[in-house]
Scaffold this motif. Structure first.
Motif, PDB file in Angstrom:
ATOM      1  N   ALA A 236       0.782  -1.026  -0.004  1.00 40.25           N
ATOM      2  CA  ALA A 236      -0.035   0.086   0.042  1.00 40.25           C
ATOM      3  C   ALA A 236       0.589   1.240   0.095  1.00 40.25           C
ATOM      4  O   ALA A 236       0.613   2.262  -0.640  1.00 40.25           O
ATOM      5  N   GLN A 237       2.034   1.448   0.670  1.00 36.90           N
ATOM      6  CA  GLN A 237       2.775   2.486   0.749  1.00 36.90           C
ATOM      7  C   GLN A 237       3.493   2.487  -0.500  1.00 36.90           C
ATOM      8  O   GLN A 237       3.682   3.596  -0.972  1.00 36.90           O
ATOM      9  N   TYR A 238       3.896   1.618  -0.975  1.00 30.81           N
ATOM     10  CA  TYR A 238       4.869   1.653  -2.506  1.00 30.81           C
ATOM     11  C   TYR A 238       3.561   2.098  -3.471  1.00 30.81           C
ATOM     12  O   TYR A 238       4.203   2.990  -4.435  1.00 30.81           O
TER      13      TYR A 238
ATOM     14  N   ASN B 260      12.418   4.692   0.883  1.00 29.20           N
ATOM     15  CA  ASN B 260      12.440   4.963   2.442  1.00 29.20           C
ATOM     16  C   ASN B 260      13.560   5.404   3.132  1.00 29.20           C
ATOM     17  O   ASN B 260      13.443   5.949   4.229  1.00 29.20           O
ATOM     18  N   VAL B 261      14.636   5.325   2.693  1.00 34.98           N
ATOM     19  CA  VAL B 261      15.966   5.833   2.942  1.00 34.98           C
ATOM     20  C   VAL B 261      15.781   7.692   2.921  1.00 34.98           C
ATOM     21  O   VAL B 261      16.317   8.328   4.060  1.00 34.98           O
ATOM     22  N   LEU B 262      15.296   7.959   1.817  1.00 33.22           N
ATOM     23  CA  LEU B 262      15.000   9.475   1.694  1.00 33.22           C
ATOM     24  C   LEU B 262      14.211   9.815   2.925  1.00 33.22           C
ATOM     25  O   LEU B 262      14.330  10.873   3.753  1.00 33.22           O
ATOM     26  N   ALA B 263      12.927   9.111   3.213  1.00 35.76           N
ATOM     27  CA  ALA B 263      12.129   9.503   4.244  1.00 35.76           C
ATOM     28  C   ALA B 263      12.517   9.476   5.742  1.00 35.76           C
ATOM     29  O   ALA B 263      12.197  10.268   6.290  1.00 35.76           O
TER      30      ALA B 263
ATOM     31  N   GLY C  48      12.888  -5.441  -5.409  1.00 34.67           N
ATOM     32  CA  GLY C  48      11.610  -4.864  -5.730  1.00 34.67           C
ATOM     33  C   GLY C  48      11.178  -3.828  -4.552  1.00 34.67           C
ATOM     34  O   GLY C  48      10.024  -3.648  -4.537  1.00 34.67           O
ATOM     35  N   ARG C  49      12.057  -3.176  -4.110  1.00 37.80           N
ATOM     36  CA  ARG C  49      11.845  -2.235  -3.277  1.00 37.80           C
ATOM     37  C   ARG C  49      11.265  -0.935  -4.054  1.00 37.80           C
ATOM     38  O   ARG C  49      11.910  -0.676  -5.104  1.00 37.80           O
ATOM     39  N   LEU C  50      10.768   0.083  -3.329  1.00 35.13           N
ATOM     40  CA  LEU C  50      10.442   1.460  -4.331  1.00 35.13           C
ATOM     41  C   LEU C  50      11.417   2.133  -4.149  1.00 35.13           C
ATOM     42  O   LEU C  50      12.104   2.530  -3.002  1.00 35.13           O
TER      43      LEU C  50
ATOM     44  N   LEU D 175       9.416  11.875  -1.970  1.00 40.87           N
ATOM     45  CA  LEU D 175       9.007  11.934  -0.424  1.00 40.87           C
ATOM     46  C   LEU D 175       7.246  12.071  -0.645  1.00 40.87           C
ATOM     47  O   LEU D 175       6.530  11.773   0.284  1.00 40.87           O
ATOM     48  N   GLN D 176       6.834  13.184  -1.628  1.00 43.75           N
ATOM     49  CA  GLN D 176       5.264  13.201  -1.897  1.00 43.75           C
ATOM     50  C   GLN D 176       4.710  12.046  -1.915  1.00 43.75           C
ATOM     51  O   GLN D 176       3.672  11.641  -1.385  1.00 43.75           O
ATOM     52  N   HIS D 177       5.266  11.486  -3.000  1.00 48.66           N
ATOM     53  CA  HIS D 177       4.619   9.713  -3.194  1.00 48.66           C
ATOM     54  C   HIS D 177       4.579   9.023  -1.972  1.00 48.66           C
ATOM     55  O   HIS D 177       3.512   8.420  -1.784  1.00 48.66           O
ATOM     56  N   PHE D 178       5.726   8.844  -1.314  1.00 49.07           N
ATOM     57  CA  PHE D 178       5.700   8.109  -0.124  1.00 49.07           C
ATOM     58  C   PHE D 178       4.909   8.285   0.960  1.00 49.07           C
ATOM     59  O   PHE D 178       4.300   7.440   1.574  1.00 49.07           O
TER      60      PHE D 178
END
Length: 260
Positions: free
Chosen positions: A43-45, A215-218, A203-205, A245-248
């Protein structure tokens, strides 16, 4: 088990423990088919509400069928890359083209029956009309034909297929190789700040064109670093970082609430 109780149990579990319980890749198994993402992760991806996604995979009245299950009594769905492709297609049909969930549910039941596939949105060629239509390949003496799902005289809507083509990219053999989810895809067809590829970072975002997980940026942003500083560290344009970050978005809330 109710959807609320299921989500509550998912969030009560330790993330690392859940990861350890996920299936390992078997010899010869494609990365596309390996179910490794929980509903909250997927869902988060995809920037889909986790409650909505969970509802689509709930055992009692499922719209979609997951590639795997885990947990006590196999209560929790695990999604593969191909599952996420299918879920994202349904999401676009709902949010961008405003197909009703009632129609999508009925159309997929019919498509599974006609195609003999649990995943007709990805195993078969779909054509988008006022309704969906299933493109049936010729088999033996049976010629190629199109089956309109839920309507007798559909009108062609190429925008649906065009959007799928921009957001879900296939290789020369027709197998999906990359998904470009975007939180604002309903009104923005062109932006591709993030992507998912089964052979890139498992397969990570990631930020599109890189191997940098979003998620590292977040995490760095959450720790107080500026977008400009993060972008400079990775040689990115600040716009890329800001859009990723907006997408995440914010991490899914652990507060359990009821859904309608």
């Amino acid at each position: 088990m109710s959807i609320t109780a299921t989500v509550a149990r998912i969030y009560e579990c330790d993330d690392l423990m859940l990861y350890k319980k996920k299936p390992s890749r078997e010899p010869g198994q494609s990365l596309d088919d390996l179910p490794t993402r929980t509903i909250p992760e997927a869902a988060q991806y995809l920037a889909i509400d986790p409650w909505r996604l969970l509802d689509w995979y709930s055992k009692r009245n499922a719209v979609l069928k997951p590639s795997g299950w885990y947990g006590e009594a196999q209560a929790f769905a695990l999604l593969s890359f191909r599952d996420m492709e299918e879920a994202y297609k349904v999401y676009l049909l709902r949010t961008k083209f405003h197909y009703s969930m009632q129609y999508i549910r009925a159309a997929l039941v019919q498509a599974r029956r006609e195609s003999k596939s649990d995943h007709p949105l990805i195993d078969e060629k779909m054509i988008a009309f006022d309704c969906l239509a299933l493109y049936m390949r010729g088999r033996g003496r049976r010629k190629r034909h199109v089956i309109a799902l839920g309507a007798d005289r559909p009108l062609y809507i190429p925008e649906v297929i065009d959007t799928w083509g921009k957001r879900i990219v296939s290789d020369s053999k027709g197998r999906t190789k990359q998904i470009f989810p975007w939180r604002f895809a309903e009104k923005d067809d062109d932006s591709r700040p993030v992507s998912i590829q089964p052979d890139v970072m498992s397969g990570r975002l990631v930020v599109t064109g890189t191997r940098l997980p979003v998620n590292v940026l977040a995490q760095r942003k959450q720790e107080g670093e500026t977008v400009e500083h993060i972008a400079k560290d990775y040689g990115l344009d600040p716009i890329q970082v800001r859009q990723a970050l907006q997408h995440f978005g914010q991490k899914a809330s652990r507060t359990v609430r009821s859904i309608s």
